[in-house]
Design an enzyme around this catalytic site. Structure first.
Site, short mmCIF file in Angstrom:
data_model
loop_
_atom_site.label_atom_id
_atom_site.label_comp_id
_atom_site.label_asym_id
_atom_site.label_seq_id
_atom_site.Cartn_x
_atom_site.Cartn_y
_atom_site.Cartn_z
N GLY A 49 18.48 50.64 -35.76
CA GLY A 49 18.54 49.66 -34.69
C GLY A 49 19.91 49.73 -34.05
O GLY A 49 20.87 50.20 -34.66
N GLN A 54 26.98 46.54 -29.46
CA GLN A 54 27.59 47.62 -30.23
C GLN A 54 28.04 48.79 -29.36
O GLN A 54 28.79 49.64 -29.81
CB GLN A 54 26.62 48.13 -31.30
CG GLN A 54 26.34 47.12 -32.39
CD GLN A 54 25.42 47.70 -33.42
OE1 GLN A 54 24.20 47.66 -33.25
NE2 GLN A 54 25.98 48.30 -34.46
N CYS A 102 25.41 49.13 -41.15
CA CYS A 102 25.56 48.86 -39.72
C CYS A 102 26.42 49.96 -39.13
O CYS A 102 27.45 50.33 -39.71
CB CYS A 102 26.24 47.50 -39.55
SG CYS A 102 26.47 47.03 -37.83
N LEU A 103 26.01 50.48 -37.97
CA LEU A 103 26.78 51.56 -37.34
C LEU A 103 28.18 51.09 -36.93
O LEU A 103 29.07 51.90 -36.75
CB LEU A 103 26.03 52.11 -36.12
CG LEU A 103 24.68 52.77 -36.43
CD1 LEU A 103 24.05 53.29 -35.14
CD2 LEU A 103 24.81 53.88 -37.45
N HIS A 144 18.77 41.54 -38.15
CA HIS A 144 20.09 42.17 -38.06
C HIS A 144 20.51 42.35 -36.59
O HIS A 144 21.65 42.04 -36.22
CB HIS A 144 20.03 43.52 -38.80
CG HIS A 144 21.30 44.30 -38.79
ND1 HIS A 144 22.00 44.58 -39.94
CD2 HIS A 144 22.00 44.89 -37.78
CE1 HIS A 144 23.09 45.28 -39.62
NE2 HIS A 144 23.11 45.50 -38.32
N GLU A 145 19.57 42.82 -35.76
CA GLU A 145 19.91 43.08 -34.35
C GLU A 145 20.09 41.77 -33.57
O GLU A 145 21.00 41.67 -32.74
CB GLU A 145 18.86 43.96 -33.68
CG GLU A 145 18.68 45.34 -34.32
CD GLU A 145 19.98 46.07 -34.59
OE1 GLU A 145 20.93 45.93 -33.80
OE2 GLU A 145 20.05 46.78 -35.61
N HIS A 148 23.46 40.45 -34.12
CA HIS A 148 24.46 41.10 -33.26
C HIS A 148 24.53 40.42 -31.89
O HIS A 148 25.61 40.21 -31.34
CB HIS A 148 24.11 42.57 -33.03
CG HIS A 148 24.60 43.50 -34.10
ND1 HIS A 148 25.92 43.58 -34.48
CD2 HIS A 148 23.94 44.42 -34.86
CE1 HIS A 148 26.06 44.51 -35.43
NE2 HIS A 148 24.87 45.03 -35.69
#
Ligand code: NI
Length: 177
Positions: A49, A54, A102-103, A144-145, A148
Site C-alpha cells: 500500500g 508518503q 512501512c515504506l 494502515h493507509e 497515513h
C-alpha cells in the site's frame, strides 16, 4: 510514469492530516498521473500500500495491491485498488495482531493490533462510490493507509514497542511468532 521519492519518518508531511480530494479533481490528468506514479512507486519498493502523503502529496488518496509479495509471504492476493477520501468504521471490536512494515520506516517491523473487519466508504479512481467490507489482511492494509492520511504511522498503534525489530532479526529471532 515516474518512481516518486518516498518520505521517511521525521518528514512533517507524514504527520500532517491530508486534505480531501475535490470531486472535480478526480478526473483531471495531473491527479490521474499522481495515481499512476503512486502505483509504480509502490511496486518498485514491494509495498502492499502507499498513501499520497508518503510521496509528499497531502491528499486523501491511497493505492493498495498484494500480488505474490516477497515482503509478505503467505498473504492472500488483493487486486490493485485506489481509495480516494476513504472513511472506515470497524465492524465489531475484534482485533488481531500481525507484523507491519512501512515504506517510510525502512527495514523495520512491529506487531500491530488492528480491527479484523471494517466497512470502507471511498471513491475509486473514476470517482465512483465504493462501499464494501474488508477483512483480515485487507482490513489491516486499509487501516494502515487511512492512518497515513490522518497523520499517523503504525508505530502510534503499537501498545508494546518491544516487538520492534529489523527484518534480519525478525527472521532470526521471531520466526515462530
Ligand atoms: Ni506505511
Amino acid at each position: 510514469m515516474a518512481i516518486l521519492k518516498v518520505a521517511r519518518l521525521g518528514h512533517p508531511v507524514l504527520r500532517t492530516p491530508a486534505g480531501q480530494v475535490p470531486t472535480e479533481a478526480v478526473g483531471q490528468a495531473d491527479f490521474q498521473r499522481l495515481i499512476d506514479n503512486m502505483v509504480v512507486t509502490m511496486r518498485e519498493y514491494d509495498g502492499v500500500g502507499l498513501a499520497a502523503v508518503q510521496v509528499h502529496e497531502s491528499l486523501q488518496v491511497a493505492v493498495l495491491e498484494v500480488a505474490e509479495n516477497p515482503r509478505y509471504p503467505g498473504k492472500a492476493a488483493l487486486p490493485l485498488s485506489v481509495l480516494i477520501n476513504p472513511t472506515i468504521r470497524p465492524l465489531g471490536d475484534e482485533t488481531e495482531e500481525d507484523w507491519e512494515g512501512c515504506l517510510s520506516i525502512p527495514e523495520i517491523r512491529g506487531l500491530v493490533p488492528r480491527y479484523k473487519r471494517l466497512r470502507v466508504i471511498a471513491l475509486d479512481r473514476e470517482g465512483n462510490d465504493l462501499d464494501f467490507v474488508a477483512e483480515g489482511f485487507h482490513a489491516r492494509v486499509i487501516q494502515h493507509e487511512v492512518d497515513h492520511l490522518r497523520g499517523h504511522v503504525y508505530l502510534d498503534r503499537m501498545p508494546d514497542l518491544s516487538t520492534l525489530t529489523y527484518l534480519t532479526e525478525l527472521s532470526r529471532y521471531w520466526a515462530n511468532r
